[in-house]
Design a protein around this motif. Structure first.
Motif, PDB file in Angstrom:
ATOM      1  N   ALA A   1      27.386  36.277  38.669  1.00 21.44           N
ATOM      2  CA  ALA A   1      27.518  35.444  39.909  1.00 21.44           C
ATOM      3  C   ALA A   1      27.610  36.584  41.029  1.00 21.44           C
ATOM      4  O   ALA A   1      28.447  37.356  41.078  1.00 21.44           O
ATOM      5  N   ILE A   2      26.872  36.373  42.161  1.00 19.03           N
ATOM      6  CA  ILE A   2      26.916  37.456  43.297  1.00 19.03           C
ATOM      7  C   ILE A   2      27.172  36.390  44.465  1.00 19.03           C
ATOM      8  O   ILE A   2      26.240  35.889  45.114  1.00 19.03           O
ATOM      9  N   GLY A   3      28.276  36.574  45.475  1.00 17.37           N
ATOM     10  CA  GLY A   3      28.191  35.803  46.649  1.00 17.37           C
ATOM     11  C   GLY A   3      27.428  36.499  47.655  1.00 17.37           C
ATOM     12  O   GLY A   3      27.633  37.852  47.944  1.00 17.37           O
TER      13      GLY A   3
ATOM     14  N   CYS B   1      29.909  32.028  34.119  1.00 16.37           N
ATOM     15  CA  CYS B   1      29.486  33.398  34.394  1.00 16.37           C
ATOM     16  C   CYS B   1      30.639  34.414  33.669  1.00 16.37           C
ATOM     17  O   CYS B   1      31.594  33.998  33.555  1.00 16.37           O
ATOM     18  N   ASP B   2      29.856  35.354  33.367  1.00 15.79           N
ATOM     19  CA  ASP B   2      30.627  36.503  32.937  1.00 15.79           C
ATOM     20  C   ASP B   2      31.677  37.380  33.871  1.00 15.79           C
ATOM     21  O   ASP B   2      32.290  38.402  33.573  1.00 15.79           O
ATOM     22  N   LEU B   3      30.833  37.573  35.094  1.00 10.91           N
ATOM     23  CA  LEU B   3      31.244  38.484  35.948  1.00 10.91           C
ATOM     24  C   LEU B   3      30.992  37.872  37.374  1.00 10.91           C
ATOM     25  O   LEU B   3      29.875  37.308  37.549  1.00 10.91           O
ATOM     26  N   ILE B   4      31.939  38.088  38.499  1.00 10.05           N
ATOM     27  CA  ILE B   4      31.633  37.593  39.707  1.00 10.05           C
ATOM     28  C   ILE B   4      31.527  39.025  40.640  1.00 10.05           C
ATOM     29  O   ILE B   4      32.348  39.847  40.323  1.00 10.05           O
ATOM     30  N   ILE B   5      30.565  39.275  41.508  1.00  9.98           N
ATOM     31  CA  ILE B   5      30.548  40.081  42.388  1.00  9.98           C
ATOM     32  C   ILE B   5      30.692  39.679  43.693  1.00  9.98           C
ATOM     33  O   ILE B   5      30.009  38.882  44.152  1.00  9.98           O
TER      34      ILE B   5
ATOM     35  N   VAL C   1      36.085  39.913  38.190  1.00 15.85           N
ATOM     36  CA  VAL C   1      35.541  39.862  39.730  1.00 15.85           C
ATOM     37  C   VAL C   1      35.555  41.508  39.918  1.00 15.85           C
ATOM     38  O   VAL C   1      36.547  42.351  39.760  1.00 15.85           O
ATOM     39  N   LEU C   2      34.242  41.703  40.447  1.00 12.75           N
ATOM     40  CA  LEU C   2      34.114  43.169  41.037  1.00 12.75           C
ATOM     41  C   LEU C   2      34.021  42.990  42.661  1.00 12.75           C
ATOM     42  O   LEU C   2      33.189  42.398  43.071  1.00 12.75           O
ATOM     43  N   ILE C   3      34.963  43.496  43.450  1.00  4.53           N
ATOM     44  CA  ILE C   3      35.029  43.452  44.937  1.00  4.53           C
ATOM     45  C   ILE C   3      34.466  44.705  45.453  1.00  4.53           C
ATOM     46  O   ILE C   3      35.020  45.710  45.212  1.00  4.53           O
ATOM     47  N   CYS C   4      33.242  44.829  46.043  1.00  2.00           N
ATOM     48  CA  CYS C   4      32.636  45.986  46.533  1.00  2.00           C
ATOM     49  C   CYS C   4      33.118  46.280  48.024  1.00  2.00           C
ATOM     50  O   CYS C   4      32.905  45.269  48.853  1.00  2.00           O
ATOM     51  N   LYS C   5      33.721  47.341  48.151  1.00  2.71           N
ATOM     52  CA  LYS C   5      34.395  47.615  49.526  1.00  2.71           C
ATOM     53  C   LYS C   5      33.456  48.179  50.426  1.00  2.71           C
ATOM     54  O   LYS C   5      31.963  48.634  49.907  1.00  2.71           O
ATOM     55  N   PRO C   6      33.405  47.834  51.954  1.00  2.00           N
ATOM     56  CA  PRO C   6      32.308  48.574  52.761  1.00  2.00           C
ATOM     57  C   PRO C   6      32.104  49.768  52.517  1.00  2.00           C
ATOM     58  O   PRO C   6      32.820  50.635  52.145  1.00  2.00           O
ATOM     59  N   GLU C   7      30.551  50.178  52.667  1.00  2.00           N
ATOM     60  CA  GLU C   7      30.460  51.811  52.594  1.00  2.00           C
ATOM     61  C   GLU C   7      30.819  52.512  53.676  1.00  2.00           C
ATOM     62  O   GLU C   7      31.008  51.963  54.697  1.00  2.00           O
TER      63      GLU C   7
END
Length: 158
Positions: free
Chosen positions: A10-12, A115-119, A148-154
């Motif tokens: 899952a990707i928000g 879901c197995d993973l949320i991004i 959950v994988l939280i992607c920080k801003p580039e």
């Protein structure tokens, strides 16, 4: 799109660069051939009840215009991510629009879709701002049924 037996990711998403960076991180670094990607979007909420719009006819007209604007934005976002999925070679997935609070919507859909993973992306707010305003990524992290994988801003490198 087909539904293979691999991971359900899952990707928000929304119109922000943060969401696009999270999607790109997944597509460029984590994607597996048999993943099934579920893109979750919650349209922006409008509080028309508090607006002074005049007559009931005027309120109805404004409400129709707002709903049409939301529909167009959702369709444009869906088309954008459909194209991005094709460009990245992602063949299996779907786009889900759910009204309400974004964090709650992401968690609900992830549970329902097993879901197995949320991004999710992160706007990178400081602690004070996050405490006052809340944070979608913080909510998802603490209520998710899966990792959950939280992607920080580039950060632009010099």
């Amino acid at each position: 799109m087909t539904e293979p037996g691999g991971r359900r990711v899952a990707i928000g998403i929304d119109e922000s660069d943060f969401a696009e960076q999270a999607f790109d991180f997944y597509a460029n670094n984590m994607r597996k051939e048999d993943d099934y990607v579920i893109l979750i979007h919650t349209p922006e909420r409008y509080n028309v009840m508090d607006a002074n719009l005049g007559t009931p006819v005027k309120r109805a007209t404004v409400l129709r215009e707002i709903l049409e604007e939301v529909r167009k934005k959702v369709k444009a976002l869906e088309e954008k991510y459909k194209k991005k999925m094709e460009e990245k070679g992602i063949e299996s997935g779907k786009f889900i629009t759910r009204r309400g609070d974004p964090g709650e919507a992401i968690v609900h859909v992830a549970e329902k879709e097993q879901c197995d993973l949320i991004i999710t992306g992160s706007r990178g707010m400081g602690m004070l701002r996050r405490t006052i305003l809340g944070s979608v990524s913080d909510y998802v992290l603490h209520h998710s049924p899966c990792p959950v994988l939280i992607c920080k801003p580039e950060v632009h490198k010099k």
